[in-house]
Design a protein around this motif. Structure first.
Motif, PDB file in Angstrom:
ATOM      1  N   SER A  93      30.858 100.738  50.395  1.00  0.00           N
ATOM      2  CA  SER A  93      30.975  99.217  50.893  1.00  0.00           C
ATOM      3  C   SER A  93      31.333  98.389  49.584  1.00  0.00           C
ATOM      4  O   SER A  93      32.091  97.268  50.041  1.00  0.00           O
ATOM      5  CB  SER A  93      29.163  99.232  51.018  1.00  0.00           C
ATOM      6  N   THR A  94      31.242  98.567  48.355  1.00  0.00           N
ATOM      7  CA  THR A  94      31.664  97.891  47.343  1.00  0.00           C
ATOM      8  C   THR A  94      33.210  97.838  47.442  1.00  0.00           C
ATOM      9  O   THR A  94      33.912  96.657  47.410  1.00  0.00           O
ATOM     10  CB  THR A  94      31.128  98.457  46.055  1.00  0.00           C
TER      11      THR A  94
ATOM     12  N   THR B  96      27.389 103.233  48.589  1.00  0.00           N
ATOM     13  CA  THR B  96      27.501 101.972  47.714  1.00  0.00           C
ATOM     14  C   THR B  96      28.879 101.689  47.310  1.00  0.00           C
ATOM     15  O   THR B  96      29.170 100.756  47.299  1.00  0.00           O
ATOM     16  CB  THR B  96      26.415 102.408  46.430  1.00  0.00           C
TER      17      THR B  96
ATOM     18  N   TRP C  74      27.550  90.166  37.869  1.00  0.00           N
ATOM     19  CA  TRP C  74      26.487  90.038  38.920  1.00  0.00           C
ATOM     20  C   TRP C  74      26.625  91.447  39.697  1.00  0.00           C
ATOM     21  O   TRP C  74      25.396  91.698  40.121  1.00  0.00           O
ATOM     22  CB  TRP C  74      26.867  88.968  39.816  1.00  0.00           C
ATOM     23  N   LEU C  75      27.597  91.894  39.726  1.00  0.00           N
ATOM     24  CA  LEU C  75      27.673  93.265  40.418  1.00  0.00           C
ATOM     25  C   LEU C  75      26.979  94.340  39.872  1.00  0.00           C
ATOM     26  O   LEU C  75      26.312  95.260  40.485  1.00  0.00           O
ATOM     27  CB  LEU C  75      29.216  93.624  40.616  1.00  0.00           C
ATOM     28  N   PHE C  76      27.031  94.418  38.508  1.00  0.00           N
ATOM     29  CA  PHE C  76      26.380  95.388  37.612  1.00  0.00           C
ATOM     30  C   PHE C  76      24.832  95.180  37.918  1.00  0.00           C
ATOM     31  O   PHE C  76      23.909  96.137  37.903  1.00  0.00           O
ATOM     32  CB  PHE C  76      26.634  94.939  36.053  1.00  0.00           C
TER      33      PHE C  76
ATOM     34  N   TYR D 124      32.273  89.776  36.849  1.00  0.00           N
ATOM     35  CA  TYR D 124      31.722  90.886  37.752  1.00  0.00           C
ATOM     36  C   TYR D 124      30.312  91.307  37.689  1.00  0.00           C
ATOM     37  O   TYR D 124      30.016  92.446  37.812  1.00  0.00           O
ATOM     38  CB  TYR D 124      32.514  92.007  37.967  1.00  0.00           C
TER      39      TYR D 124
ATOM     40  N   LEU E  27      35.291  94.278  48.544  1.00  0.00           N
ATOM     41  CA  LEU E  27      35.987  93.913  47.533  1.00  0.00           C
ATOM     42  C   LEU E  27      37.630  93.873  47.966  1.00  0.00           C
ATOM     43  O   LEU E  27      38.165  92.752  47.845  1.00  0.00           O
ATOM     44  CB  LEU E  27      35.948  94.470  46.134  1.00  0.00           C
TER      45      LEU E  27
ATOM     46  N   PHE F 152      28.947  83.355  41.343  1.00  0.00           N
ATOM     47  CA  PHE F 152      29.513  84.850  41.471  1.00  0.00           C
ATOM     48  C   PHE F 152      30.725  84.790  40.800  1.00  0.00           C
ATOM     49  O   PHE F 152      31.608  85.805  40.774  1.00  0.00           O
ATOM     50  CB  PHE F 152      29.554  85.515  42.591  1.00  0.00           C
TER      51      PHE F 152
ATOM     52  N   ALA G 253      23.374  93.853  40.517  1.00  0.00           N
ATOM     53  CA  ALA G 253      22.921  94.200  41.856  1.00  0.00           C
ATOM     54  C   ALA G 253      22.803  95.704  42.152  1.00  0.00           C
ATOM     55  O   ALA G 253      22.000  96.037  43.121  1.00  0.00           O
ATOM     56  CB  ALA G 253      24.120  93.729  42.858  1.00  0.00           C
ATOM     57  N   TYR G 254      23.507  96.421  41.468  1.00  0.00           N
ATOM     58  CA  TYR G 254      23.272  97.842  41.168  1.00  0.00           C
ATOM     59  C   TYR G 254      21.799  98.362  41.185  1.00  0.00           C
ATOM     60  O   TYR G 254      21.495  99.477  41.343  1.00  0.00           O
ATOM     61  CB  TYR G 254      24.374  98.716  40.547  1.00  0.00           C
TER      62      TYR G 254
END
Length: 254
Positions: A44-45, A41, A11-13, A9, A49, A5, A15-16
């Motif tokens: 928590s993000t 969401t 991976w974050l996209f 970022y 972070l 990871f 994950a959504y």
């Protein structure tokens, strides 16, 4: 193939996508949870972070004051969250804070003194977070059950008070039931751990490349400390808070 990871970022996209599934189901079933899902969401993000960068700084600084500040923040946030279960009780926030602080000092103190945990930020902060978080859940459950038990047993409690019982004597049985109910989920989890679920700390260590045996060792340590922290926090909050259900004249609040 090993996925990392770091460095992006993206991976974050991706994950959504899981959040998108939750939103679609909420809209489809007309649950009205879209706002809660989005707020949860985003919060928590941002929170995770932010704490990631904060911990990166704290670990590098290796200062006892920063460690204490982070733990204090955890206690205050946990207390605020648990206190929301009993907003009608004046002074409950500080009683919860004291309960969580004592639980943290006893549990974490024993782990360090017995040499089970290294007194470094990398161990103290994550393990303190798990202990405080577990104690917060126990405290929230106690307050929820206590509110319910007091209302269900109002007639019994008022009768005992009329017969000359002290507030402690009048509420003893109710208090005992609430304490027991708040602790049951912790011990139920201990019965099924490793069979029904692989806990977060153990899973995280394995994903990070640690030996499963080493990961299990730390998870056992955490789960056993949870048994102590659950008991300490439940008993402490019951002792510190039961008077709040009564007026100064030793009558139940209406």
């Amino acid at each position: 193939m090993t996925h990392t990871f770091t460095g992006s970022y993206m991976w974050l996209f991706f994950a959504y996508a899981f959040v998108f599934i939750a939103l679609l189901l909420s809209v489809w079933q007309k649950l009205g949870l879209e706002k809660d899902i989005l707020i949860g969401t985003i919060r928590s993000t941002v929170q995770l972070l932010a704490i990631g960068y904060v911990l990166n700084f704290v670990f590098a600084a290796d200062s006892v004051w920063f460690i204490l500040l982070i733990i204090l923040m955890m206690i205050l946030v946990a207390s605020w969250n648990a206190a929301s279960r009993a907003k009608h009780l004046s002074g409950i926030f500080w009683r919860i804070s004291l309960s969580l602080a004592i639980t943290e000092i006893i549990t974490m103190g024993l782990l360090v003194v017995l040499g089970l945990v290294s007194p470094t930020p990398q161990y103290l902060i994550p393990m303190s977070g798990m202990i405080i978080g577990s104690s917060m859940i126990v405290t929230s459950l106690f307050l929820t059950h206590m509110n319910r038990e007091v209302e269900a047993s109002r007639g019994e409690i008022e009768t005992l008070l009329c017969l000359g019982a002290t507030t402690r004597q009048a509420v003893h049985v109710v208090l005992k039931r609430a304490v027991k109910a708040s602790m049951i989920p912790t011990f139920d989890t201990m019965k099924t751990i490793g069979l029904v679920q692989l806990p977060g700390m153990m899973t995280g260590m394995i994903v990070a490349g640690a030996s499963p045996i080493e990961a299990v060792r730390y998870q056992i340590l955490i789960m056993l400390s949870f048994s102590s922290s659950a008991a300490i926090s439940a008993v402490l909050i019951s002792m510190l808070s039961y008077q709040l259900w009564f007026t100064r004249d030793s009558m139940l609040h209406s």
